[in-house]
Design a protein around this motif. Structure first.
Motif, PDB file in Angstrom:
ATOM      1  N   SER A   1      17.509  17.885   1.867  1.00 43.84           N
ATOM      2  CA  SER A   1      18.850  17.803   1.072  1.00 43.84           C
ATOM      3  C   SER A   1      18.858  16.567   0.378  1.00 43.84           C
ATOM      4  CB  SER A   1      20.066  18.096   2.026  1.00 43.84           C
ATOM      5  OG  SER A   1      21.199  18.006   1.177  1.00 43.84           O
ATOM      6  N   ARG A   2      18.464  15.350   1.364  1.00 39.88           N
ATOM      7  CA  ARG A   2      18.715  14.073   0.723  1.00 39.88           C
ATOM      8  C   ARG A   2      17.408  13.962  -0.290  1.00 39.88           C
ATOM      9  NH1 ARG A   2      18.416   8.639   4.524  1.00 39.88           N
ATOM     10  NH2 ARG A   2      18.886   7.142   2.832  1.00 39.88           N
ATOM     11  N   TRP A   3      16.187  14.253  -0.113  1.00 44.58           N
ATOM     12  CA  TRP A   3      15.157  14.160  -0.967  1.00 44.58           C
ATOM     13  C   TRP A   3      14.502  15.395  -1.600  1.00 44.58           C
ATOM     14  CZ3 TRP A   3      12.825  10.928   3.448  1.00 44.58           C
ATOM     15  CH2 TRP A   3      13.408   9.618   3.527  1.00 44.58           C
ATOM     16  N   PRO A   4      15.297  16.386  -2.123  1.00 44.68           N
ATOM     17  CA  PRO A   4      14.879  17.668  -2.438  1.00 44.68           C
ATOM     18  C   PRO A   4      13.419  17.807  -3.244  1.00 44.68           C
ATOM     19  CG  PRO A   4      16.765  17.055  -4.024  1.00 44.68           C
ATOM     20  CD  PRO A   4      16.549  15.856  -2.876  1.00 44.68           C
TER      21      PRO A   4
ATOM     22  N   GLY B   1      12.562   9.389  -1.431  1.00 45.36           N
ATOM     23  CA  GLY B   1      11.576   9.615  -0.571  1.00 45.36           C
ATOM     24  C   GLY B   1      11.779   8.226   0.458  1.00 45.36           C
ATOM     25  N   PRO B   2      11.025   8.085   1.341  1.00 42.87           N
ATOM     26  CA  PRO B   2      11.085   7.245   2.492  1.00 42.87           C
ATOM     27  C   PRO B   2      10.790   5.699   1.964  1.00 42.87           C
ATOM     28  CG  PRO B   2       9.342   8.577   3.026  1.00 42.87           C
ATOM     29  CD  PRO B   2      10.014   9.356   1.853  1.00 42.87           C
ATOM     30  N   CYS B   3       9.687   5.753   0.995  1.00 42.17           N
ATOM     31  CA  CYS B   3       9.506   4.410   0.570  1.00 42.17           C
ATOM     32  C   CYS B   3      10.455   3.801  -0.241  1.00 42.17           C
ATOM     33  CB  CYS B   3       7.972   4.398  -0.287  1.00 42.17           C
ATOM     34  SG  CYS B   3       6.461   4.588   0.821  1.00 42.17           S
ATOM     35  N   VAL B   4      11.049   4.494  -1.113  1.00 37.52           N
ATOM     36  CA  VAL B   4      12.185   4.072  -1.933  1.00 37.52           C
ATOM     37  C   VAL B   4      13.198   3.530  -1.012  1.00 37.52           C
ATOM     38  CG1 VAL B   4      14.026   4.593  -3.688  1.00 37.52           C
ATOM     39  CG2 VAL B   4      11.766   5.697  -3.741  1.00 37.52           C
TER      40      VAL B   4
ATOM     41  N   LEU C   1       1.524  12.265  -4.680  1.00 35.84           N
ATOM     42  CA  LEU C   1       2.855  12.355  -3.972  1.00 35.84           C
ATOM     43  C   LEU C   1       3.614  10.946  -4.257  1.00 35.84           C
ATOM     44  CD1 LEU C   1       4.786  13.711  -1.988  1.00 35.84           C
ATOM     45  CD2 LEU C   1       3.623  12.697  -0.190  1.00 35.84           C
ATOM     46  N   GLU C   2       3.034   9.882  -4.069  1.00 35.17           N
ATOM     47  CA  GLU C   2       3.859   8.722  -4.133  1.00 35.17           C
ATOM     48  C   GLU C   2       4.295   8.493  -5.680  1.00 35.17           C
ATOM     49  OE1 GLU C   2       5.131   7.220  -1.870  1.00 35.17           O
ATOM     50  OE2 GLU C   2       3.617   6.727  -0.210  1.00 35.17           O
ATOM     51  N   LEU C   3       3.463   8.525  -6.612  1.00 36.46           N
ATOM     52  CA  LEU C   3       4.040   8.767  -8.044  1.00 36.46           C
ATOM     53  C   LEU C   3       5.082   9.586  -8.612  1.00 36.46           C
ATOM     54  CD1 LEU C   3       0.357   8.501 -10.100  1.00 36.46           C
ATOM     55  CD2 LEU C   3       2.093   6.601  -9.559  1.00 36.46           C
ATOM     56  N   PHE C   4       4.878  10.729  -7.786  1.00 39.34           N
ATOM     57  CA  PHE C   4       5.891  11.875  -7.778  1.00 39.34           C
ATOM     58  C   PHE C   4       7.423  11.003  -7.522  1.00 39.34           C
ATOM     59  CE2 PHE C   4       8.396  15.577  -6.470  1.00 39.34           C
ATOM     60  CZ  PHE C   4       8.365  16.321  -7.543  1.00 39.34           C
ATOM     61  N   ALA C   5       7.180  10.446  -5.943  1.00 37.61           N
ATOM     62  CA  ALA C   5       8.494  10.094  -5.427  1.00 37.61           C
ATOM     63  C   ALA C   5       9.071   9.071  -6.243  1.00 37.61           C
ATOM     64  CB  ALA C   5       8.168   9.265  -4.209  1.00 37.61           C
ATOM     65  N   LEU C   6       8.313   7.867  -6.887  1.00 38.24           N
ATOM     66  CA  LEU C   6       8.750   7.122  -7.691  1.00 38.24           C
ATOM     67  C   LEU C   6       9.352   7.512  -9.070  1.00 38.24           C
ATOM     68  CD1 LEU C   6       6.085   4.367  -7.254  1.00 38.24           C
ATOM     69  CD2 LEU C   6       8.144   4.518  -5.928  1.00 38.24           C
ATOM     70  N   GLN C   7       8.805   8.764  -9.505  1.00 37.47           N
ATOM     71  CA  GLN C   7       9.347   9.273 -10.657  1.00 37.47           C
ATOM     72  C   GLN C   7      10.634   9.926 -10.300  1.00 37.47           C
ATOM     73  OE1 GLN C   7       6.607  12.216 -11.869  1.00 37.47           O
ATOM     74  NE2 GLN C   7       4.979  10.749 -12.916  1.00 37.47           N
ATOM     75  N   HIS C   8      11.017  10.432  -9.313  1.00 39.94           N
ATOM     76  CA  HIS C   8      12.128  11.032  -8.938  1.00 39.94           C
ATOM     77  C   HIS C   8      13.205  10.081  -8.278  1.00 39.94           C
ATOM     78  CE1 HIS C   8      11.420  14.982 -10.213  1.00 39.94           C
ATOM     79  NE2 HIS C   8      10.217  14.906  -9.923  1.00 39.94           N
ATOM     80  N   GLU C   9      12.654   8.918  -7.879  1.00 38.16           N
ATOM     81  CA  GLU C   9      13.301   7.838  -6.990  1.00 38.16           C
ATOM     82  C   GLU C   9      13.799   8.322  -5.826  1.00 38.16           C
ATOM     83  OE1 GLU C   9      16.522   5.930  -9.403  1.00 38.16           O
ATOM     84  OE2 GLU C   9      14.936   4.867 -10.828  1.00 38.16           O
TER      85      GLU C   9
END
Length: 249
Positions: free
Chosen positions: A102-105, A78-81, A68-76
């Motif tokens: 809407s913010r992080w689809p 999520g909360p961590c970014v 999930l975190e790798l996916f979030a980073l690929q799409h820039e």
């Protein structure tokens, strides 16, 4: 044992880990497991910034969270970014809220598929310098208690001190090089985990547990053991099959 007694044990355990050559990857992996144990959360992810100020997944309490975190980073997304960019903590994030989706689809959809409905994220920060983020994911919507948030921030602070130990913020180039080495080592660890999972026909989590237990039992650093496995210079039959392990965090 009471929760307070366990908390004391964990902080002593953390302090004992802060030696001159402590294994950063193993330390952060242990920290993610302890966060799940002590806090009312389902999963934890720890991300650090590399030499180019790009976040990288460094540790996760399980394989689903790591992906999930790798996916979030690929799409820039999520909360961590957002936490790393702002340097601010965010708690009680409803991942099913329309504003959030809407913010992080892409991230919100992937988080829902993973089973997470809420998140909390805390910066890894020292003296105004942010080096990463600690993410706490929940499978229920109830907000974390103030006590849990305070404890989570204390653990995040300990992680930051561990990462920056024996370094000064004035020597950023040396610090960045050391951090980059740790991030590169994490990639090798993931490769070794994949090799063992495929060889044993087990889940990546089970393979990593066996791999990590073997490293600890033989006083080996995770990165070096991973390099030996990836290079084919280690007879992996020496590592006990996951089915023969006693559960151990």
């Amino acid at each position: 044992m009471t929760r307070e007694q366990r908390m004391t044990e964990v902080f002593v355990e953390v302090a004992d880990s802060l030696t001159d050559d402590f294994d950063l990857i193993d330390f952060l992996q242990q920290l993610s497991a302890r966060c799940v144990e002590l806090l009312d959360v389902a999963a934890v992810g720890i991300l650090l910034a590399d030499a180019h100020d790009t976040l990288q997944t460094m540790a996760a309490s399980d394989e689903h969270t790591r992906l999930l975190e790798l996916f979030a980073l690929q799409h820039e997304q999520g909360p961590c970014v957002d936490c790393y960019r702002s340097g601010q903590a965010r708690t009680d994030i409803n991942l099913t809220d329309p504003e959030t989706t809407s913010r992080w689809p892409q991230f919100a959809a992937r988080a829902a598929d993973t089973g997470f409905v809420a998140a909390n994220v805390l910066p890894l920060r020292l003296r105004g310098r942010v080096i990463g983020a600690l993410a706490l994911f929940q499978t229920d919507p109830d907000p974390l208690s103030n006590g849990d948030i305070t404890l989570a921030q204390a653990l995040a602070d300990v992680a930051t001190i561990a990462i920056l130990q024996q370094r000064t913020l004035d020597h950023s180039q040396v610090e960045r090089a050391q951090l980059q080495y740790a991030l590169t080592s994490r990639i090798v660890v993931e490769q070794a985990k994949g090799i063992l999972a495929e060889r044993w026909h087990v889940s990546p989590d089970a393979a990593f547990a066996a791999f990590r237990a073997y490293a600890r039992a033989h006083n080996l650093r995770l990165a070096q053991l991973a390099r030996d496995i990836a290079a084919g210079t280690l007879d992996t039959t020496a590592i006990p099959h996951p089915g023969h392990l006693t559960p151990h965090n």
